[in-house]
Enzyme design. Structure first.
Site, mmCIF file in Angstrom:
data_model
loop_
_atom_site.group_PDB
_atom_site.id
_atom_site.type_symbol
_atom_site.label_atom_id
_atom_site.label_comp_id
_atom_site.label_asym_id
_atom_site.label_seq_id
_atom_site.Cartn_x
_atom_site.Cartn_y
_atom_site.Cartn_z
ATOM 1 N N LYS A 275 0.831 -1.202 0.000
ATOM 2 C CA LYS A 275 0.000 0.000 0.000
ATOM 3 C C LYS A 275 0.869 1.256 0.000
ATOM 4 O O LYS A 275 0.586 2.222 -0.711
ATOM 5 C CB LYS A 275 -0.913 -0.019 1.220
ATOM 6 C CG LYS A 275 -1.927 1.103 1.273
ATOM 7 C CD LYS A 275 -2.854 0.965 2.480
ATOM 8 C CE LYS A 275 -3.802 -0.205 2.345
ATOM 9 N NZ LYS A 275 -4.814 -0.210 3.428
ATOM 10 N N ASP B 93 -7.998 3.518 3.881
ATOM 11 C CA ASP B 93 -8.715 2.356 4.406
ATOM 12 C C ASP B 93 -9.525 1.815 3.247
ATOM 13 O O ASP B 93 -10.339 2.528 2.662
ATOM 14 C CB ASP B 93 -9.614 2.695 5.589
ATOM 15 C CG ASP B 93 -9.995 1.428 6.347
ATOM 16 O OD1 ASP B 93 -9.097 0.791 6.919
ATOM 17 O OD2 ASP B 93 -11.183 1.056 6.354
ATOM 18 N N SER B 94 -9.251 0.600 2.886
ATOM 19 C CA SER B 94 -9.882 0.049 1.695
ATOM 20 C C SER B 94 -10.210 -1.414 1.907
ATOM 21 O O SER B 94 -9.687 -2.061 2.815
ATOM 22 C CB SER B 94 -8.966 0.218 0.474
ATOM 23 O OG SER B 94 -7.695 -0.331 0.736
#
Length: 205
Positions: free
Chosen positions: A19, A75-76
């Site tokens: 990320k 936030d995924s």
């Protein structure tokens, strides 16, 4: 009106190397230096929010206040239609304590009936936070479908089982540039950049 970012460095509020790398790629056209919460040895806050936006804010604020720098968090997760939107905000937790996404993908597949609706979406909320606790949030979404078995070794998380709408390759099979062009994270980032960053031809400063 959103607050404009005028600095030269942003700390990515994540300990997830994949990320961090993906967000650093998105930030690179703006000439920004990036650090990460993991590299700074910052603790990961407890994600107690009920939505992606709430959890992104929690992480960004914790990082910005601890580092004394502007922080960007993500936030995924994967929302599967047939599972009522699960795993959703608990996407990483489906991989167990070790966040094993091979396990998480297998759990999603096992939860689906053989004839289940395989529509799914990736959702991303980004939060940009300042040490004075000001926060801006943005959300992006990409629709698609799930495939099994997993395909491709690029990307991270659930990428190898997700094919975006209109495509034939999973996110795990795509070149990074192709994924960045259409991903949920890229969609959220475009909104953030339009609201908070200088034009790409004008490095932030």
């Amino acid at each position: 009106m959103a607050r404009r970012f005028r600095g030269a460095r942003i700390v990515v509020a994540s300990h997830n190397a994949g990320k961090v790398a993906e967000i650093a790629d998105l930030l690179s056209p703006y000439g920004l230096e990036t650090g990460s919460a993991g590299a700074l040895g910052l603790a990961e806050p407890e994600e107690t929010g009920a939505t992606f936006r709430e959890n992104a804010k929690i992480k960004a604020l914790a990082c910005a206040c601890a580092a004394g720098e502007v922080a960007l968090s993500d936030d995924s997760g994967l929302a599967v239609a047939a599972l009522g939107g699960a795993p959703g905000i608990h996407s990483a937790r489906w991989g167990g304590p070790g966040r094993d996404f091979a396990l998480a993908m297998r759990r999603v597949e096992e939860a689906l009936a053989p004839d289940a609706d395989r529509r799914a979406a990736f959702v991303c909320a980004l939060a940009l936070a300042w040490p004075d606790r000001h926060v801006e949030t943005f959300e992006g979404r990409v629709e698609g479908r799930l495939v099994w078995p997993p395909r491709g070794k690029r990307g991270f998380g659930y990428d190898p089982i997700f094919v975006p709408r209109g495509g034939s390759l999973t996110f795990g099979e795509m070149e990074p540039a192709a994924k960045h062009a259409i991903s949920h994270r890229a969609a959220a980032f475009r909104k953030l950049a339009a609201a908070c960053f200088a034009d790409e031809s004008q490095p932030a400063g």
